[in-house]
Design an enzyme around this catalytic site. Structure first.
Site, PDB file in Angstrom:
ATOM      1  N   ASP A  13      13.630  49.007  59.453  1.00 40.66           N
ATOM      2  CA  ASP A  13      15.064  48.762  59.452  1.00 40.66           C
ATOM      3  C   ASP A  13      15.541  48.927  58.003  1.00 40.66           C
ATOM      4  O   ASP A  13      14.744  49.091  57.085  1.00 40.66           O
ATOM      5  CB  ASP A  13      15.416  47.390  60.039  1.00 40.66           C
ATOM      6  CG  ASP A  13      16.863  47.377  60.557  1.00 40.66           C
ATOM      7  OD1 ASP A  13      17.637  48.297  60.216  1.00 40.66           O
ATOM      8  OD2 ASP A  13      17.236  46.448  61.289  1.00 40.66           O
ATOM      9  N   TRP A  14      16.834  48.887  57.829  1.00 38.69           N
ATOM     10  CA  TRP A  14      17.441  49.220  56.529  1.00 38.69           C
ATOM     11  C   TRP A  14      16.806  48.392  55.404  1.00 38.69           C
ATOM     12  O   TRP A  14      17.024  47.180  55.330  1.00 38.69           O
ATOM     13  CB  TRP A  14      18.953  48.976  56.607  1.00 38.69           C
ATOM     14  CG  TRP A  14      19.719  49.393  55.397  1.00 38.69           C
ATOM     15  CD1 TRP A  14      19.707  48.787  54.171  1.00 38.69           C
ATOM     16  CD2 TRP A  14      20.615  50.508  55.294  1.00 38.69           C
ATOM     17  NE1 TRP A  14      20.539  49.446  53.317  1.00 38.69           N
ATOM     18  CE2 TRP A  14      21.119  50.502  53.974  1.00 38.69           C
ATOM     19  CE3 TRP A  14      21.054  51.499  56.175  1.00 38.69           C
ATOM     20  CZ2 TRP A  14      22.042  51.451  53.522  1.00 38.69           C
ATOM     21  CZ3 TRP A  14      21.966  52.429  55.725  1.00 38.69           C
ATOM     22  CH2 TRP A  14      22.446  52.414  54.415  1.00 38.69           C
TER      23      TRP A  14
END
Ligand code: BGC
Length: 749
Positions: free
Chosen positions: A278-279
């Site tokens: 994820d980011w």
């Protein structure tokens, strides 16, 4: 090999491509291999904090030098073509980029938020919505969506409840499967489909106290029995990629969780696509306190099986050195690159890297009129009628003097919902517009503003009006003269979504004040709810005559709600989440395990609250119709189910009202005595049926031993002998009941 032989639902591995990947890998430098594992965001649209600002020029240079495998947040054929040309024509090996984007519930034609679509209990609705979203997104240059989000959520404080299918594992798995099918179609290389992502792996929906990004601490049993099955359903549907999650589980961040990523997903489940972080979740390993540097974070993540680094700048800065210093085995990098290239091959990018870049096709496809009927259909099926006292609904456009109020009624933006991809701001059909189409003598008085800032975006903070009462008096004056008052209430769409956790789930601003003032002069109130999470409805529950849950319905919102309010469409949606009586009940979900002191509201030393009931205000699976249904003749094919056998369950449902309708027939079971405490009820089947007035249908369900199984302390899915309860009915708190016994071969011998 022709690329179309990557048939949907089959695994991505195929000999010929693997050979091509071998050849490519043999030509790649370590730096180029690392490049494939790196994903950067474009600079003009962000969905998270950007750790290291890169100027466009630097980004382009990186593409040319083979240091980028994927871009996120870049859309439109022109921009995509420009970046792809650099990769194909100017980088040494000409490996195509893959372009990812959060296409969650529509690209430009907006569909209901996923939680709303789950209310349809009709996976075909979600499949079609994903198909349209994929078609538009692929026409705009994209080939990869970060959806579906399949996190089970039980806590309405968490803002991301809107993105998933609610609290139930079985329903969640059905929707997960359907969405992957919708996005990917039968052929990943088609220019109408995109690669899907099962996210967030895993247990992100259990963030403590509903606060986003928070730690998770759940049991092994909850992880396997509740959280993981929808992810497994995505694998079964042939999902091309996974995204890991921001949270830790028992102190172990998902990004460095080798058990989840390597042993289970890539091992036991034989997933052969790739996992994107994820980011910056790799970089965040440092904040979580498990890595002391970007290099340590990179090492932990690659070892645990995270294949691509989204905006973390850890793989790009450290992976090469780690390999050169022999701290990471090059084979691990090769494996990650192989998986990424596999998906690029499957998408057909090696055959034609520009096939998603046809500007004329983009123009005719994105926001095409033909998708409107699909958006309307999904919106209609997502509406849940919660209350309808005195049959105040449907309204009669000819006879009823109707007044509409509430700032959400003219809001053309909130119905689009959060996670709106390239939706045109303020482009939804408002409730006022929809109702006016049916009743042109409708009175509308807005009442107080809801939010002060009318140009909210994904990145803005909300400013709710709590003081400016302008408009209340005028609304009350008009309400006095009306036969029925429709009040649009709920949330602004940016109250739910990522980073939108709330400690309260009531009606914010002056909404309740408007409601109360109107109630003083007119008791015929219909509340139309717009919201991305379950709200505390207790303040309006007894006073409103009707309550219509519409969530955020997308582009066609106002038209769909009006069709329901005026009876042109008979609502059939059911709640995919329990509606709590108050914040203190959270987390709340129907499929809880029993306690040693089962709830009894009249007995003090039982599992209960002293100030509110323990049951939800509206249970999971609940929803009314303009007609009524009668359930009878629950029959089981036998009182015993043997290991190799099935159990046939049938029930007769009759439409006992005056209009045709659709009912969602639900089957629940309970394993009465097991090696672990099992849920009081678990959804195992549902079916939507259509019935004309007085028509009856006999619905048949078949259960097998797999339906009775659970993940036991032996770390296996097992079905245990013993007695099961079974209910078939209209929702989780009502149904005809029977019991049967499961007998395995072990017992027979
Ligand atoms: C979210 C993901 C999303 C990613 C890219 C993250 O902040 O958690 O769901 O796909 O950003 O936008």
């Amino acid at each position: 090999m022709t690329v179309s032989s990557y048939s949907f639902g089959q695994n991505l591995v195929n000999k010929e491509t693997e050979k091509k990947i071998d050849e490519l890998l043999s030509k790649m430098t370590i730096e180029e291999k690392v490049g494939q594992t790196v994903q950067y965001s474009s600079l003009w649209e962000l969905t998270g904090p950007m750790p290291n600002g890169e100027s466009e020029k630097v980004l382009y240079e990186k593409i040319v030098s083979g240091k980028v495998g994927s871009l996120i947040n870049i859309t439109g054929t022109e921009a995509v073509r420009k970046a792809q040309e650099l990769a194909i024509n100017e980088s040494r090996l000409g490996i195509p980029l893959i372009f990812g984007y959060d296409v969650i519930h529509g690209f430009k034609t907006m569909f209901p938020i996923p939680l709303a679509e789950a209310s349809s209990f009709d996976p075909e609705v979600a499949k079609r919505s994903a198909e349209v979203a994929a078609e538009e997104a692929a026409a705009a240059g994209l080939n990869w969506t970060f959806a579906p989000m399949v996190d089970i959520s039980r806590d309405a404080r968490w803002g991301r409840v809107m993105e998933g299918a609610g609290e139930d594992t079985y329903l969640g798995a059905k929707f997960a499967y359907a969405r992957v099918k919708g996005f990917q179609g039968d052929d990943l290389s088609s220019r109408k489909t995109v690669a899907a992502t099962a996210k967030h792996f895993a247990a992100y929906g259990f963030s403590e106290s509903g606060r986003d990004y928070n730690a998770v601490d759940i049991s092994h049993s909850t992880l396997h029995n509740v959280v993981l099955p929808p992810f497994k359903a995505c694998v079964d549907a042939g999902v091309a990629t996974f995204m890991n999650s921001f949270n830790t589980i028992g102190g172990e961040p998902s990004t460095k969780n080798s058990y989840l990523q390597r042993d289970l997903l890539k091992g036991e489940w034989e997933f052969d696509g790739f996992i994107v972080s994820d980011w910056n979740s790799i970089g965040e390993l440092q904040y979580q306190g498990v890595a002391g540097s970007p290099a340590e974070a990179a090492q932990q993540a690659i070892v645990a099986g995270s294949d691509m680094d989204m905006e973390g700048n850890c793989y790009s800065t450290s992976l090469g050195d780690l390999i050169n210093q022999k701290k990471v085995n090059e084979e691990l990098l090769d494996e990650a690159v192989r998986r990424i290239l596999r998906v690029k091959f499957a998408l057909g990018l090696f055959d034609d890297p520009f096939k998603y870049c046809d500007a004329a096709y983009e123009k005719e496809t994105v926001y095409a009129e033909k998708f409107r009927k699909d958006a309307l259909n999904a919106a209609l099926k997502s509406i849940v009628l919660l209350k309808n006292e005195d049959q105040i609904l449907p309204l009669n456009a000819q006879l009823d003097q109707v007044m509409l109020t509430g700032a959400l009624a003219i809001d053309k933006d909130s119905p689009i919902g959060n996670w709106r991809a390239q939706a045109i701001p303020k482009s939804a059909v408002s409730l006022l517009e929809g109702m006016k189409e049916v009743q042109n003598n409708l009175t509308y008085v807005q009442g107080p503003d809801y939010v002060r800032n009318d140009s909210l975006t994904f990145l803005s903070l909300l400013d709710i009006n709590e003081t400016d009462r302008t408009g209340i008096k005028e609304a009350v004056k008009a309400a006095k003269k009306a036969k029925v008052v429709v009040i649009a209430m709920g949330e602004n769409c940016f109250q739910s979504g990522e980073a939108r956790s709330q400690s309260e789930i009531g009606f914010k601003g002056l909404q309740l004040e408007l409601f109360e003032e109107i109630y003083k002069v007119n008791k015929n109130i219909v509340v139309v709810l717009m919201n991305g999470r379950p709200l505390d409805l207790t303040p309006i529950q007894d006073k409103a005559k009707a309550i219509v849950e519409t969530w955020f319905l997308g582009t066609e919102s106002g038209n769909a709600i009006a069709q329901v309010l005026y009876g042109e469409y008979n609502p059939s949606g059911k709640l995919p989440v329990s509606m709590p009586r108050g914040i203190g009940q959270l987390p709340i979900y129907y499929n809880k395990t029993n306690t040693g002191r089962p709830t009894n509201e009249d007995v003090i030393f039982t599992s209960r609250y002293t100030d509110i009931k323990s049951s939800p205000l509206y249970p999971f699976g609940y929803g009314l119709s303009y007609t009524t249904y009668d359930y009878k003749d629950l029959k089981l094919s036998s009182s015993k189910m043997i290991e190799e056998g099935n159990l046939e369950v049938s029930v007769k449902v009759t439409n006992t009202g005056k209009v045709a309708g659709e009912e969602i027939v639900q089957l629940y079971i309970r394993d009465k005595v097991a090696s672990l405490a099992r849920p009081l009820k678990e959804l195992k089947r549902f079916e939507k049926i259509t019935l004309k007035p007085e028509e009856s249908k006999t619905i048949k369900f078949t259960l097998t031993k797999e339906d009775l199984a659970f993940y036991t302390s032996n770390n296996l899915w097992e079905t245990e002998d013993g007695v099961f309860d079974i209910w078939v009915g209209p929702h989780s708190d009502e149904g005809l009941h029977a019991t049967f016994e499961y007998v395995s071969n072990n017992v027979n011998q």
